[in-house]
Design a protein around this motif. Structure first.
Motif, PDB file in Angstrom:
ATOM      1  N   PHE A 107     -29.155  33.782  14.333  1.00  0.00           N
ATOM      2  CA  PHE A 107     -29.759  32.462  14.529  1.00  0.00           C
ATOM      3  C   PHE A 107     -28.830  31.578  15.357  1.00  0.00           C
ATOM      4  O   PHE A 107     -29.247  30.926  16.316  1.00  0.00           O
ATOM      5  N   VAL A 108     -27.558  31.561  14.983  1.00  0.00           N
ATOM      6  CA  VAL A 108     -26.605  30.656  15.632  1.00  0.00           C
ATOM      7  C   VAL A 108     -26.331  31.111  17.069  1.00  0.00           C
ATOM      8  O   VAL A 108     -26.243  30.287  17.980  1.00  0.00           O
ATOM      9  N   ILE A 109     -26.267  32.420  17.280  1.00  0.00           N
ATOM     10  CA  ILE A 109     -26.040  32.921  18.643  1.00  0.00           C
ATOM     11  C   ILE A 109     -27.233  32.539  19.536  1.00  0.00           C
ATOM     12  O   ILE A 109     -27.071  32.209  20.706  1.00  0.00           O
ATOM     13  N   ILE A 110     -28.405  32.534  18.972  1.00  0.00           N
ATOM     14  CA  ILE A 110     -29.594  32.152  19.747  1.00  0.00           C
ATOM     15  C   ILE A 110     -29.638  30.639  19.973  1.00  0.00           C
ATOM     16  O   ILE A 110     -29.987  30.166  21.043  1.00  0.00           O
ATOM     17  N   ARG A 111     -29.274  29.868  18.965  1.00  0.00           N
ATOM     18  CA  ARG A 111     -29.438  28.413  19.055  1.00  0.00           C
ATOM     19  C   ARG A 111     -28.373  27.726  19.893  1.00  0.00           C
ATOM     20  O   ARG A 111     -28.625  26.678  20.471  1.00  0.00           O
ATOM     21  N   LYS A 112     -27.180  28.268  19.930  1.00  0.00           N
ATOM     22  CA  LYS A 112     -26.096  27.544  20.596  1.00  0.00           C
ATOM     23  C   LYS A 112     -26.008  27.960  22.065  1.00  0.00           C
ATOM     24  O   LYS A 112     -25.717  29.128  22.369  1.00  0.00           O
ATOM     25  N   PRO A 113     -26.242  27.009  22.983  1.00  0.00           N
ATOM     26  CA  PRO A 113     -26.257  27.377  24.407  1.00  0.00           C
ATOM     27  C   PRO A 113     -24.993  28.098  24.839  1.00  0.00           C
ATOM     28  O   PRO A 113     -25.046  29.019  25.648  1.00  0.00           O
ATOM     29  N   GLU A 114     -23.838  27.707  24.275  1.00  0.00           N
ATOM     30  CA  GLU A 114     -22.587  28.323  24.735  1.00  0.00           C
ATOM     31  C   GLU A 114     -22.423  29.763  24.253  1.00  0.00           C
ATOM     32  O   GLU A 114     -21.523  30.471  24.692  1.00  0.00           O
ATOM     33  N   LEU A 115     -23.296  30.202  23.323  1.00  0.00           N
ATOM     34  CA  LEU A 115     -23.178  31.580  22.820  1.00  0.00           C
ATOM     35  C   LEU A 115     -24.292  32.491  23.326  1.00  0.00           C
ATOM     36  O   LEU A 115     -24.287  33.690  23.082  1.00  0.00           O
ATOM     37  N   ARG A 116     -25.253  31.896  24.020  1.00  0.00           N
ATOM     38  CA  ARG A 116     -26.480  32.645  24.291  1.00  0.00           C
ATOM     39  C   ARG A 116     -26.335  33.804  25.258  1.00  0.00           C
ATOM     40  O   ARG A 116     -27.241  34.621  25.367  1.00  0.00           O
ATOM     41  N   ARG A 117     -25.243  33.838  25.980  1.00  0.00           N
ATOM     42  CA  ARG A 117     -25.154  34.902  26.984  1.00  0.00           C
ATOM     43  C   ARG A 117     -24.700  36.224  26.391  1.00  0.00           C
ATOM     44  O   ARG A 117     -24.703  37.249  27.069  1.00  0.00           O
ATOM     45  N   VAL A 118     -24.301  36.197  25.132  1.00  0.00           N
ATOM     46  CA  VAL A 118     -23.984  37.493  24.523  1.00  0.00           C
ATOM     47  C   VAL A 118     -25.255  38.040  23.891  1.00  0.00           C
ATOM     48  O   VAL A 118     -26.156  37.292  23.509  1.00  0.00           O
ATOM     49  N   ARG A 119     -25.298  39.339  23.791  1.00  0.00           N
ATOM     50  CA  ARG A 119     -26.505  39.973  23.227  1.00  0.00           C
ATOM     51  C   ARG A 119     -26.223  40.437  21.823  1.00  0.00           C
ATOM     52  O   ARG A 119     -25.151  40.947  21.528  1.00  0.00           O
ATOM     53  N   ILE A 120     -27.228  40.232  20.979  1.00  0.00           N
ATOM     54  CA  ILE A 120     -27.079  40.754  19.626  1.00  0.00           C
ATOM     55  C   ILE A 120     -27.680  42.164  19.601  1.00  0.00           C
ATOM     56  O   ILE A 120     -28.663  42.433  20.279  1.00  0.00           O
ATOM     57  N   PRO A 121     -27.036  43.054  18.856  1.00  0.00           N
ATOM     58  CA  PRO A 121     -27.580  44.416  18.827  1.00  0.00           C
ATOM     59  C   PRO A 121     -28.908  44.466  18.084  1.00  0.00           C
ATOM     60  O   PRO A 121     -29.214  43.583  17.283  1.00  0.00           O
ATOM     61  N   THR A 122     -29.649  45.494  18.350  1.00  0.00           N
ATOM     62  CA  THR A 122     -30.971  45.593  17.733  1.00  0.00           C
ATOM     63  C   THR A 122     -30.867  45.708  16.206  1.00  0.00           C
ATOM     64  O   THR A 122     -29.982  46.379  15.673  1.00  0.00           O
ATOM     65  N   VAL A 123     -31.811  45.078  15.546  1.00  0.00           N
ATOM     66  CA  VAL A 123     -31.842  45.085  14.070  1.00  0.00           C
ATOM     67  C   VAL A 123     -32.076  46.513  13.556  1.00  0.00           C
ATOM     68  O   VAL A 123     -31.725  46.837  12.421  1.00  0.00           O
ATOM     69  N   VAL A 124     -32.614  47.393  14.401  1.00  0.00           N
ATOM     70  CA  VAL A 124     -32.829  48.778  13.977  1.00  0.00           C
ATOM     71  C   VAL A 124     -31.481  49.447  13.677  1.00  0.00           C
ATOM     72  O   VAL A 124     -31.357  50.207  12.720  1.00  0.00           O
ATOM     73  N   GLU A 125     -30.480  49.114  14.483  1.00  0.00           N
ATOM     74  CA  GLU A 125     -29.166  49.720  14.259  1.00  0.00           C
ATOM     75  C   GLU A 125     -28.339  48.951  13.240  1.00  0.00           C
ATOM     76  O   GLU A 125     -27.487  49.529  12.573  1.00  0.00           O
ATOM     77  N   THR A 126     -28.577  47.654  13.148  1.00  0.00           N
ATOM     78  CA  THR A 126     -27.810  46.869  12.168  1.00  0.00           C
ATOM     79  C   THR A 126     -28.264  47.206  10.752  1.00  0.00           C
ATOM     80  O   THR A 126     -27.445  47.323   9.840  1.00  0.00           O
ATOM     81  N   PHE A 127     -29.573  47.335  10.572  1.00  0.00           N
ATOM     82  CA  PHE A 127     -30.112  47.688   9.249  1.00  0.00           C
ATOM     83  C   PHE A 127     -31.032  48.905   9.351  1.00  0.00           C
ATOM     84  O   PHE A 127     -32.251  48.787   9.205  1.00  0.00           O
ATOM     85  N   PRO A 128     -30.470  50.087   9.616  1.00  0.00           N
ATOM     86  CA  PRO A 128     -31.338  51.267   9.756  1.00  0.00           C
ATOM     87  C   PRO A 128     -32.157  51.541   8.509  1.00  0.00           C
ATOM     88  O   PRO A 128     -33.238  52.114   8.605  1.00  0.00           O
ATOM     89  N   SER A 129     -31.684  51.085   7.352  1.00  0.00           N
ATOM     90  CA  SER A 129     -32.438  51.395   6.132  1.00  0.00           C
ATOM     91  C   SER A 129     -33.745  50.606   6.055  1.00  0.00           C
ATOM     92  O   SER A 129     -34.585  50.886   5.211  1.00  0.00           O
TER      93      SER A 129
END
Ligand code: CUO
Length: 671
Positions: A107-129
């Motif tokens: 949420f914070v990476i998406i909301r904060k303009p200064e952080l938006r250029r990094v990519r968050i990894p897919t939720v499939v790999e973060t929570f494979p279960s």
């Protein structure tokens, strides 16, 4: 940038690690959760963030969980860069629920303009279960234990959760597709409720995005000769579809709740989830009040003022569908009257999600319909949302039909349209394809071999729309091109009236183009669709930097890129013998469609029709779903209109074309 990206990847890696990861402690009923911290006293700046137990499900459908997310997001929002975010996150990662932690970081990476250029990894790999069955993960764990020094990848193949003995399970591959579930998780992340976010037309997009998912689900059902999904009939009737997800909630193997066919809904008493008393009779009151508002044409605010509900509001006013969407979803901060209209949609998710153990008698976990990342797996999700959509449709049917000025575009004629895939005209092929994700990132098996989950999914080869357009105006003209797809025939094999087919039209694309005077030939790739997102980058791709530095993507604010219908699911399956579909193309005047705004930065503009543009107005002034969101005009130019084809015949700027979609199974890559 590369360092920032790797710092972010580190934060998302192995969310269940840590001293308490996976340890479940059950409350005895005296409180809403076990506080974890030094001496039982968590740091005050974390607010409600520590009220959720670790190892359990975090759900945006639960108000107490949204409150916890608000606290943790506020805490993370202090970060001015990734280094500060890393330090704040590391300070609390062992104190808060793992899923809440990842949600709030995202949420914070998406909301904060200064952080938006990094990519968050897919939720499939973060929570494979949340995407792969316990059995698949167990197999992987066994392989690692058998040979801990192995270095070659372990590949586990996916299976759906049910057998075909129940006709509903023919759709399991669709409901359990990693892409649509990942999209849904992201959608609720970028359109959060009660998080002090004011996204333009959020209530309306809640209605539209979910309605479109239903249209797509129904197209898929008709591809299997199943009837269109029927709505949940009420809260006192049995939940006809059971669901057994085979998924686990954490890395200790805790199972999601399951539900037998024909389970009855009951009042919910689940202190362990921070839920107060949820009474079915309260939900019935909300249903009745919301339907009153729809039928009376106004909602009532806390002061007793009547707020008109109309899709023709005075200039600058909010459309009724937007007000209704916010009241229905519901968002306590945006609802016109939260105590009166309640929290119907979220609570309906919750009541269904706890129907197998409403009072915690069995110490069972919530079921998958209670989490945005897993809810679309459950067949009853679609009945619930059909029930929700019926409210919105009841409202829409009270709006006047569009008039000739709104529907037409004088001087512009669509001469011909068609699709071309691998050189074949108007016969699109679908089939099976596979994609691998790295499960070892989200789980902790030890060992050195990468663990890859191989998902089989529906797919198609890219295709192009070809449009031949005549502009008889003396000057250039900016137009919006809208492309829809719907099945030609109903369950009985009959052609459909406009009103019957209306809810099956799925948006395929919407884009703006400039027509020169005279003949124009447009070619548009299916890969540029206004609803889809390209495949999400995996950890491996992000580590390699490929996704963040390549070509035109450099500099893009990726934050909301994960939102978007998966590209591989753009087409319905169709049938092995070919299935009849219709394409509907409509050109409208961009002068009437456009929204004046200056978009700052380089926002992610994938899937704008489903996801909008971050911190910007929704790009398109017309009601979402135009022109199929309202009933058809009874007559145009003295001619009776009963079908979409008859409507298209009256306007030069519209055209329909018959196409086929053929399912070729495993032959897709070879054909
Ligand atoms: Cu997306 Cu009910 O809103 O699942």
């Amino acid at each position: 940038m590369a360092t920032e990206q790797s710092q972010v990847l580190e934060l998302f890696e192995k969310p269940f690690r840590g001293p308490s990861g996976g340890t479940i402690s059950f409350p005895t009923g005296e409180g809403i959760g076990t506080r974890i911290g030094t001496g039982g006293r968590p740091p005050a700046e974390l607010g409600y963030a520590t009220t959720l137990q670790r190892g359990r499900v975090f759900s945006v459908f639960i108000r107490a969980h949204r409150r916890a997310a608000r606290s943790l997001c506020d805490y993370f929002m202090r970060a001015r860069n990734i280094a500060e975010l890393t330090s704040l996150a590391n300070a609390c990662r062992n104190l808060v629920n793992e899923q809440l932690f990842i949600y709030s970081l995202s949420f914070v990476i998406i909301r904060k303009p200064e952080l938006r250029r990094v990519r968050i990894p897919t939720v499939v790999e973060t929570f494979p279960s949340k995407f792969a069955s316990q059995e698949m993960l167990q197999q992987a764990g066994n392989e690692v234990r058998r040979n801990p020094t192995r270095t070659e990848p372990i590949v586990i193949n996916q299976e759906c959760s049910g057998t075909l003995i129940k006709p509903e399970h023919r759709l399991s591959y669709w409901r359990e597709d990693y892409g649509i579930n990942s999209h849904h998780w992201h959608w609720h992340l970028v359109f959060p409720i009660e998080m002090d976010i004011r996204r333009d037309r959020k209530g309306e997009i809640f209605y539209y995005m979910h309605q479109q998912m239903l249209a797509r689900y129904d197209m898929e059902r008709l591809s299997h000769s199943l009837n269109r999904v029927l709505p949940m009939t009420g809260l006192r009737d049995p939940v006809v579809d059971g669901y057994f997800s085979k998924l686990t909630v954490n890395n200790s193997g805790r199972a999601w709740g399951t539900r037998q066919d024909d389970t009855r809904l009951k009042d919910v008493r689940r202190d362990d989830f921070g839920l107060g008393f949820i009474n079915i009779s309260d939900l019935e009151l909300y249903i009745s009040r919301l339907m009153d508002a729809v039928h009376q044409g106004f909602a009532q605010d806390r002061q007793g003022n009547r707020i008109p509900l109309t899709d023709d509001p005075p200039k600058g006013g909010r459309r009724g569908i937007d007000i209704l969407g916010d009241a229905f979803e519901a968002d306590a901060e945006l609802s016109v009257n939260y105590p009166f209209y309640g929290d119907l949609h979220n609570l309906a998710h919750v009541v269904i999600a706890f129907s197998h153990d409403p009072d915690f008698a069995h110490r069972e976990e919530v079921s998958t319909i209670g989490d945005a990342a897993t809810s679309m797996r459950d067949p009853f999700f679609y009945r619930l949302h059909k029930f929700v959509d019926e409210f919105f449709q009841e409202y829409k049917l009270q709006q006047r039909p569009y008039n000739n000025e709104e529907l037409g575009l004088p001087g512009v004629r669509v001469v011909r349209i068609g699709v071309l895939q691998d050189g074949v005209p108007n016969n699109l092929r679908t089939g099976w394809n596979q994609r691998e994700f790295e499960a070892g990132r989200g789980l902790d098996f030890g060992g050195s071999a990468p663990i890859r989950l191989r998902f089989t999914h529906l797919d198609h080869r890219p295709f192009d729309y070809h449009l031949q357009i005549m502009n008889t105006l003396p000057a250039e003209k900016d137009v919006t091109v809208r492309i829809f797809l719907a099945p030609t025939l109903d369950e009985r094999g009959n052609r459909m009236s406009f009103m019957d087919q209306r809810l099956l039209w799925a948006e395929m694309d919407k884009f703006v183009t400039k027509l020169t005077p005279g003949e124009n030939k447009l070619v548009r790739s299916s890969r540029d669709s206004s609803i889809t997102a390209p495949p999400e980058a995996t950890f491996r791709e992000l580590e390699a930097g490929r996704e963040i530095t390549s070509g035109t993507q450099a500099g893009v604010e990726f934050g909301q890129c994960g939102c978007g219908w998966p590209r591989h699911m753009l087409l319905p399956r169709g049938m092995p013998q070919g299935m009849d579909f219709q394409l509907f193309v409509m050109l409208t005047d961009q002068a009437l469609d456009k929204v004046d705004q200056v978009i700052r930065g380089r926002p992610c503009t994938n899937a704008v029709s489903y996801c909008g543009i971050l911190d910007s107005k929704f790009p398109g002034a017309r009601p979402m779903g135009f022109p199929f969101d309202r009933r058809n005009p009874a007559m145009v130019n003295g001619n009776v209109i009963q079908t979409a084809g008859e409507l298209a015949a009256q306007f030069d700027n519209m055209v329909m074309e018959d196409i086929k979609i053929t399912f070729v199974g495993n032959q897709l890559q070879r054909s």
